[in-house]
Design an enzyme around this catalytic site. Structure first.
Site, PDB file in Angstrom:
ATOM      1  N   THR A   1      -1.375   6.639   2.071  1.00  0.00           N
ATOM      2  CA  THR A   1      -0.700   7.611   1.199  1.00  0.00           C
ATOM      3  C   THR A   1      -0.141   6.991   0.023  1.00  0.00           C
ATOM      4  OG1 THR A   1       1.376   8.027   2.033  1.00  0.00           O
ATOM      5  CG2 THR A   1      -0.278   9.634   2.713  1.00  0.00           C
TER       6      THR A   1
ATOM      7  N   THR B   1       1.515   5.737   8.738  1.00  0.00           N
ATOM      8  CA  THR B   1       2.413   5.118   9.782  1.00  0.00           C
ATOM      9  C   THR B   1       2.552   5.235  11.059  1.00  0.00           C
ATOM     10  OG1 THR B   1       4.061   6.913   9.116  1.00  0.00           O
ATOM     11  CG2 THR B   1       4.206   5.129   7.675  1.00  0.00           C
ATOM     12  N   ASP B   2       2.061   6.326  11.508  1.00  0.00           N
ATOM     13  CA  ASP B   2       2.128   6.930  12.931  1.00  0.00           C
ATOM     14  C   ASP B   2       1.439   5.628  13.828  1.00  0.00           C
ATOM     15  OD1 ASP B   2       3.148   9.111  12.233  1.00  0.00           O
ATOM     16  OD2 ASP B   2       1.621  10.192  13.134  1.00  0.00           O
TER      17      ASP B   2
ATOM     18  N   LYS C   1       7.356   1.863  15.070  1.00  0.00           N
ATOM     19  CA  LYS C   1       8.096   2.989  14.373  1.00  0.00           C
ATOM     20  C   LYS C   1       8.997   3.567  15.361  1.00  0.00           C
ATOM     21  CE  LYS C   1       6.580   7.384  11.905  1.00  0.00           C
ATOM     22  NZ  LYS C   1       5.308   7.945  11.469  1.00  0.00           N
TER      23      LYS C   1
END
Lengths: 633, 425
Positions: free
Chosen positions: B87, B163-164, B240
C-alpha cells in the site's frame, strides 16, 4: 471613526450573516470508537509519550485540502502523551471499533429535540486535520441529522446539520518546532450542531447559543463544566468574506466576537481601498539583514542568533500600525503568519522599539531604499524559517490589496481573534473504511422519540400554568437541575408556598455555597422532610434556611431532630401563653387602637417567635385575642 | 423511480418527512442509496418511499490526473521499486472508497517526493495481490524480477509488500537470490491514504537502506510507535508480531542489523546505526537459485493433537514437513511412530518451536531423544515459517535425505544464529 462604533451602522447595511457551530461533549461511558473511559486526566499521570509526523494526503477525489497543505508546511514534530486510560486506538496503532451506540442514541435525541430529520444510514467520514490534534491525521465524523429549525424573536434560524464526532487531543504546549498533545480527550464523543447563516445580530447569536445549550443539557447526557462545550462562529459581511472563528469558550463572548470580526472586516475593506489608492506594491526580494544588527540590543534578534531577514512593502507605511481589532493591528495579522514558522515579526511602523535603535531603523530603510510611504518588515529566524515566514507574510500582504481572505481564526479571550489556517474545503472529507455504517432502525428512533426529555421551554410553561409561578421563577426552576425534586415536593406537600420551594432550591442553595457550606450533604430526603414538617405546621417558614444549614453540618440528623435541637418546636400552648402575656400587658393600647393594634403587636410577637411559628398563625392568634379583649371591654 | 448509476448527481425526497438530500451516488454494499453531499459527508437513504431525480450523470467526476516528466538526476543511484500489491503508493478510489494500489513511477514520487532526492526511481508492478494470497510460485516470479533488475543495473531493489506474509517472502528471497546489492522489503501498517501513515517514513528509510552497502535481503519497518527510526531486519529472522501496530516487525533470536534514523526528517541528516555485521555490497556474485518444492507443510502441534494429522499430510504426497512443537521441540509420544514412518518414506521432518524464542534441543527429554532416534531434523533457532521456506528451497536443490539434513543444519542466509544473547525477552 472610533473602532467600537463602526458596526453600529446596523446589520442591514453591513449585511451581517452569522452562523453558529456548537460542539458539546457527550457524557457516555466509553469513547466514540474504543472502550476507554471519557474522563479527563491530571496531566501529571501520563505514563508514555511518542512522537509522530503527519503529511497531507489526497482525498478520494485526488485533491489535497488547502488547510491541510498549509498545516503541513510548518513541519512540526508532534508529541503525544498517553495514560493508563488510553489505548492503541488513540495511539492510531489499532483500527477503531464500531460507532458507540450510546453516543448515537444521545445525538438522535438532540436531533429530535431540534426538530431535525435523522439520516437513515450513518456513515463515518474522515475529516483531514493535520495540526496533530488527531493521531491519525483526521477527525472521524458522521452526519446524523439535517433540516432543523429554531425560533428566535428576531426570526427563525435553520439548523443545517448535526454530526457525531470524536473530540480532538488537547494541546498542552508548543515548544519550538514540537507541539505536545494529551490523549485523554481524544475520542470523547461530541455532537456538532451547525446553524445556517441566518443570524443577523450579535445579540441573536448569543440567544441562539443559549437556546442550543439548554436543549443539549435537557437530555441529561451531556458533559458539564469548563471546556465541555465549545462554540465556533461563522461571520461574513457585504464585501467581506466568510470567516470561521474557532473556540469561543464563553457564551457571553459570542456577541463581542461577532462585533469585533465585523469591525475587522470593515477595517480590512478600508485598508484595501487605501492601499489601492496608494498603488501599493509588494516586493518579493528577501534580504539578509544580519549585518545591520551585528551589535544590537534587541533580545528577539539575539535569541535568533543574530539572523534577521526582511522585505519591503511599498506604500504600506502606517497600514501595519492600523488597529483592526481591540489590541490588534494589521501588523499583528502578518505576525500571525510568521509565528507559524517560529519567526518573530517587527516592522517600521512600530520601530524603533523592542531594543532596536533609530539608527538601525535608518539603516534598514536605506538598505531597501524605503521612502516615508514604505514599510520594512523583518523577522528574526534562521534562513529557512525566515524565508518561509516572509513568503507567507508577502502573500498575506498581497491579498490585503485584493480581498478579505476566507480563513479560520482562533477566538482570543478579549473578544478579538488571530489567524489559524485557510478555510478547509470539501476535499478534506473521505470515508472511514474501518467503521461500518450504522442503520437507524425505525423502532430505535421511535423508542427515542417516545422517551424524549421535556424541553426547558415546555417545562417553564407547564410550571407557570400549574403552579402559578411568575416568568422569572418558572424560568429559574425549570432550568435548575433540582426541577425533579421541586415537582416531588409540590406533589407531596402542595400546601407549602411554591415561591418558597423555588427560592429554597435555587437562591438559598447558591447563598449556602457562597457561604462555603457543604451543600452536597443535603439529600433530596432532607428537602422533602423540611417541607413535610412545614406542611404539618411544626415551625415557621422563615426557619427553612436555618434548618437546612443545621442539617448540612450534621447530615446524620433527621429534620425533626434538627427542629428540636434548634429549639424551633412550636408548642401551641406555649405560644398562646406568650401571646396572652403580650396582649394582657397591652390592654390599654388595644382599647385605644381597636383592631388596628394587631399590627404593632405582631412586631412584638415576631421578635419572640420568629422562625418557630408561622407568621400567619401568630397573626390569627393575636387577632382572636385582641378581639376578645375588645369584646370583654 | 428514475434509474441512476454510481457517480450520478441525484436529488432525493423522503416522503415520510419531506427531507431533501442532494449529492453524488457512491458505490455501496448496503441496500441503502449512499450519496456524498456537497459538504463531503456520505449518508445512507433507504430506497423505500423516496422521490428521486437524476440531476446530471456521471463522467464529470474523475479525479485529477497529473502527469509530470521527471528528469534523471546525475550522481544519484538507481533504485528499482517492485510492487507486489503493498500500500506504499496506494490511493483511495473515490468511487468505492477502497484503497487500491497505483504504481507508476510518478505515482510513487507524487506520494513521497523525498524519494527523488535519494535516488532515481524506476517502478514496476510485478503483481497486485493481497499478501495472504501469496504462494510459492509468486516468490519464484518475484525472485526472477529481482534478479533481472539487478542485472539491468539497479543499485538497489525495493519490494513493496503487504505486511501479513512479508516475513515469508523475505525468507524466500533470502534463499533464492544471492545478491551483490541491497534487496529491501517494505510495507505499511497504516494505509498511505491517511496523514499518519507509516508508508512514507518506511519507504524513505527503505530507499536509504537500498542505497547503503548492506547486500542482503532485509525488511525495513518502523522500530517503535514513534516516527523516529526504522529497524533493518535480516530477511530470515524477521516476524510480524503484532496485528496492527507500526512496530509489528521484530527480529527473533537475533538483533536487527541496524537502525536508520528519520528523526531529523531531512534526507541529508538521516543516519545509520549498525549493531550487527552484514554482507557488504559486491561481496557476493549475483546468482538466482529459484528451484523450490511447493508441496511442504507446516503443522502446529497442540495438546491432544492426533498423529493422523501428520499421516494425512504424508498420504497427500507432501514432500517435507515442518513441525511447530512445544518447548525445546516436542510432540506427544504417540506421534513418534508417524514421524519415524514419514522419515523412513523419505519425507524429511523438521522440528521448530512454538516458543519462537530460543533454540530446539531434543537431547534433554526422553520424547526428544526418541524423536531424534526416529530421524527428526532439529530446526535450531529458525522461525517455523523460515524453516518451512528453507525446507521448500532445500528440497528444490536435493532430495537426498542426508544432504537435506546437512543443508537444514547449515546457516545459508543468516537463518541460524550461532550465538544467542539475551535479547528482547
Amino acid at each position: 471613526m472610533p473602532i467600537e462604533s463602526q458596526h453600529e451602522k446596523g446589520s442591514d447595511i453591513i449585511g451581517l450573516k452569522a452562523g453558529l457551530e456548537i460542539h458539546q461533549q457527550l457524557d457516555t461511558k466509553t469513547k466514540l470508537f474504543c472502550n476507554c473511559p471519557t474522563t479527563l486526566r491530571d496531566k501529571k499521570d501520563t505514563i508514555l509519550a511518542f512522537s509522530r509526523y503527519l503529511r497531507a494526503s489526497k482525498s478520494e477525489m485526488g485533491k489535497v485540502d488547502e488547510a491541510a497543505r498549509a498545516e503541513e508546511q510548518y513541519g512540526r514534530t508532534i508529541i503525544y502523551k498517553g495514560y493508563d486510560s488510553t489505548c492503541l486506538v488513540e495511539y492510531d496503532e489499532e483500527p477503531p471499533r464500531e460507532l458507540n451506540r450510546e453516543a448515537i442514541a444521545i445525538s438522535l435525541e438532540v436531533a429530535l429535540l431540534l426538530n431535525m430529520n435523522p439520516i437513515d444510514g450513518i456513515h463515518t467520514m474522515r475529516k483531514i486535520v493535520i495540526d496533530g490534534s488527531n493521531t491519525c491525521g483526521f477527525q472521524r465524523t458522521a452526519l446524523v441529522a439535517t433540516g432543523g429549525l429554531l425560533s428566535t424573536e428576531e426570526g427563525p434560524v435553520r439548523v443545517d446539520s448535526l454530526c457525531l464526532e470524536e473530540d480532538a487531543a488537547q494541546k498542552l504546549e508548543a515548544e519550538g518546532e514540537a507541539v505536545v498533545y494529551s490523549l485523554d480527550r481524544l475520542g470523547i464523543p461530541l455532537v456538532e450542531i451547525c446553524t445556517a447563516p441566518d443570524i443577523k445580530t450579535a445579540e441573536q447569536a448569543v440567544k441562539v447559543a443559549e437556546q442550543l445549550g439548554m436543549i443539549l443539557r435537557s437530555t441529561g447526557n451531556v458533559k458539564r463544566g469548563l471546556g465541555t462545550i465549545r462554540q465556533d462562529v461563522n461571520v461574513s459581511i457585504e464585501g467581506g468574506a466568510r470567516v470561521e472563528l474557532k473556540g469561543v469558550q464563553n457564551l457571553r463572548l459570542i456577541g463581542e466576537i461577532v462585533n469585533n470580526e465585523v469591525v475587522r472586516q470593515l477595517k480590512l475593506i478600508e485598508l484595501k481601498s487605501e492601499l489601492n489608492k496608494r498603488c501599493a506594491k509588494v516586493e518579493h526580494e528577501i534580504k539578509d539583514l544580519a549585518a545591520i544588527f551585528g551589535v544590537t540590543t534587541s533580545r528577539v534578534i539575539k535569541k535568533a542568533g543574530g539572523a534577521v531577514f526582511g522585505v519591503c512593502l511599498r506604500g504600506f507605511a502606517g497600514v501595519l500600525g492600523t488597529e483592526i481589532q481591540p489590541g490588534r493591528r494589521f501588523g499583528t495579522e502578518l505576525a500571525d503568519f510568521a509565528i507559524k514558522f517560529g519567526a518573530g515579526l517587527m516592522h517600521t511602523d512600530e520601530l524603533p522599539a523592542y531594543g532596536i535603535t533609530a539608527e538601525e531603523v535608518e539603516h534598514l530603510k536605506r538598505t531597501f531604499d524605503a521612502t516615508e510611504d514604505d514599510c520594512v518588515v523583518i523577522v528574526a529566524a534562521d534562513e529557512e524559517r525566515a524565508t518561509k515566514a516572509l513568503k507567507a507574510v508577502l502573500m498575506r500582504a498581497e491579498t490585503a490589496m485584493q480581498e478579505i481572505p476566507k480563513e479560520t481564526r482562533r477566538a482570543l479571550p478579549n473578544g478579538s481573534s488571530a489567524y489559524m489556517r485557510p478555510l478547509p474545503g470539501a476535499a478534506r472529507m473521505y470515508p472511514e473504511t474501518d467503521v461500518p455504517p450504522v442503520e437507524i432502525e425505525d423502532a430505535w428512533l421511535e423508542y427515542i422519540r417516545a422517551n424524549l426529555p421535556e424541553t426547558f421551554e415546555h417545562r417553564k410553561e407547564r410550571y407557570k400554568a400549574k403552579f402559578g409561578l411568575n416568568d422569572e421563577l418558572a424560568d429559574k426552576i425549570s432550568r435548575n437541575s433540582n426541577f425533579a425534586l421541586f415537582e416531588r415536593i409540590m406533589e407531596s406537600y402542595g400546601d407549602v408556598p411554591v415561591t418558597l420551594v423555588v427560592r429554597t432550591l435555587t437562591d438559598t442553595l447558591v447563598e449556602f455555597m457562597q457561604e462555603g457550606l457543604d451543600v452536597v450533604q443535603l439529600t433530596d430526603l432532607h428537602f422533602l422532610d423540611v417541607f413535610k414538617q412545614l406542611s404539618a405546621n411544626t415551625f415557621g417558614k422563615e426557619a427553612v434556611p436555618d434548618i437546612l444549614k443545621f442539617v448540612a453540618n450534621k447530615p446524620d440528623l433527621s429534620i425533626a431532630t434538627a427542629i428540636d435541637e434548634i429549639g424551633l418546636k412550636s408548642d401551641t400552648g406555649e405560644i398562646e401563653q406568650l401571646i396572652d402575656g403580650i396582649v394582657n400587658s397591652k390592654k390599654e393600647f388595644i382599647r385605644e387602637k381597636g383592631e388596628r393594634a394587631v399590627g404593632p403587636l405582631m412586631g412584638v410577637a415576631m421578635k419572640e417567635l420568629r422562625g418557630k411559628v408561622d407568621g400567619e398563625l401568630i397573626n390569627r392568634l393575636l387577632l382572636e385575642k385582641v378581639k376578645r379583649v375588645l369584646e370583654n371591654g | 423511480m428514475q434509474k441512476f448509476v454510481d457517480g450520478d448527481r441525484i436529488r432525493l425526497k423522503k416522503e415520510t418527512n419531506n427531507a431533501i438530500y442532494e449529492g453524488v451516488v457512491m458505490p455501496t454494499a448496503s441496500r441503502d442509496i449512499v450519496i456524498k453531499l456537497d459538504s463531503g459527508y456520505n449518508i445512507g437513504i433507504r430506497p423505500e418511499n423516496v422521490e428521486l431525480d437524476v440531476i446530471n450523470s456521471a463522467g464529470s467526476l474523475k479525479g485529477e490526473i497529473k502527469t509530470e516528466i521527471r528528469a534523471v538526476k546525475e550522481g544519484l543511484p538507481l533504485l528499482s521499486i517492485l510492487s507486489t500489491g503493498g500500500t506504499i503508493a496506494s490511493k483511495v478510489d473515490y468511487r468505492t472508497g477502497a484503497v487500491s494500489p497505483q504504481f507508476s513511477t510518478d505515482d510513487i514520487l507524487d506520494a513521497i517526493p523525498e524519494l527523488g532526492e535519494i535516488a532515481n526511481i524506476r517502478g514496476k508492478v510485478v503483481y497486485s495481490i493481497l499478501s495472504e494470497n501469496m504462494r510459492a510460485e509468486y516468490w519464484r516470479k518475484l525472485a526472477r524480477e529481482v534478479y533481472n533488475e539487478i542485472n539491468d543495473g539497479a543499485d538497489g531493489i525495493i519490494v513493496t509488500h503487504g505486511t501479513d506474509t512479508m516475513g515469508y517472502t523475505a525468507a524466500a528471497l533470502s534463499f533464492m537470490v544471492q545478491t551483490p546489492v541491497p534487496v529491501v522489503l517494505v510495507g505499511s501498517q497504516r494505509s498511505s491514504d491517511r496523514p499518519s501513515s507509516d508508508a512514507a517514513m518506511n519507504a524513505i528509510c527503505t530507499a536509504k537502506v537500498a542505497c547503503s552497502d548492506i547486500a542482503e535481503v532485509v525488511v525495513v519497518m518502523h522500530g517503535s510507535t514513534s516516527d523516529d527510526f526504522c529497524l533493518i531486519h535480516r530477511g530470515t529472522k524477521v516476524r510480524k508480531l503484532h496485528t496492527s501496530a507500526r512496530a509489528a516487525f521484530q527480529s527473533v533470536n537475533d538483533i536487527p542489523i541496524g537502525k536508520v534514523y528519520y528523526d531529523a526528517r531531512d534526507i541529508e541528516g538521516m543516519r545509520f546505526e549498525f549493531d550487527a555485521t552484514y554482507i557488504k555490497r559486491a561481496e557476493k556474485e549475483l546468482e538466482l537459485r529459484d528451484k523450490f518444492e511447493d508441496k511442504c507443510g507446516l503443522i502446529k502441534y497442540c495438546p491432544g493433537a492426533d498423529p493422523a494429522i501428520l499421516d494425512f499430510f504424508i498420504s497427500q504426497g507432501y514432500k517435507g514437513i515442518v513441525l511447530e512443537g512445544t518447548g525445546l521441540g516436542h510432540v506427544s509420544a504417540d506421534w513418534i511412530p508417524s514421524v519415524a514412518r514419514a522419515i523412513k518414506d523419505g519425507v524429511p521432518v523438521v522440528m521448530t518451536s512454538q516458543c519462537l524464542y530460543g533454540s530446539i534441543c531434543d537431547r534433554v527429554y526422553d520424547t526428544g531423544r526418541d524423536l531424534l532416534h526416529a530421524g527428526l531434523i532439529e530446526g535450531a533457532d529458525m522461525l517455523p515459517e523460515t524453516a518451512l521456506v528453507k525446507l521448500m528451497w532445500v528440497l528444490g536443490q536435493t532430495i537426498e535425505m542426508a544432504e537435506v539434513r546437512r543443508l537444514m543444519h547449515e546457516n545459508i542466509a543468516g537463518e541460524i544464529t550461532a550465538r544467542r544473547g539475551l535479547i528482547h525477552i
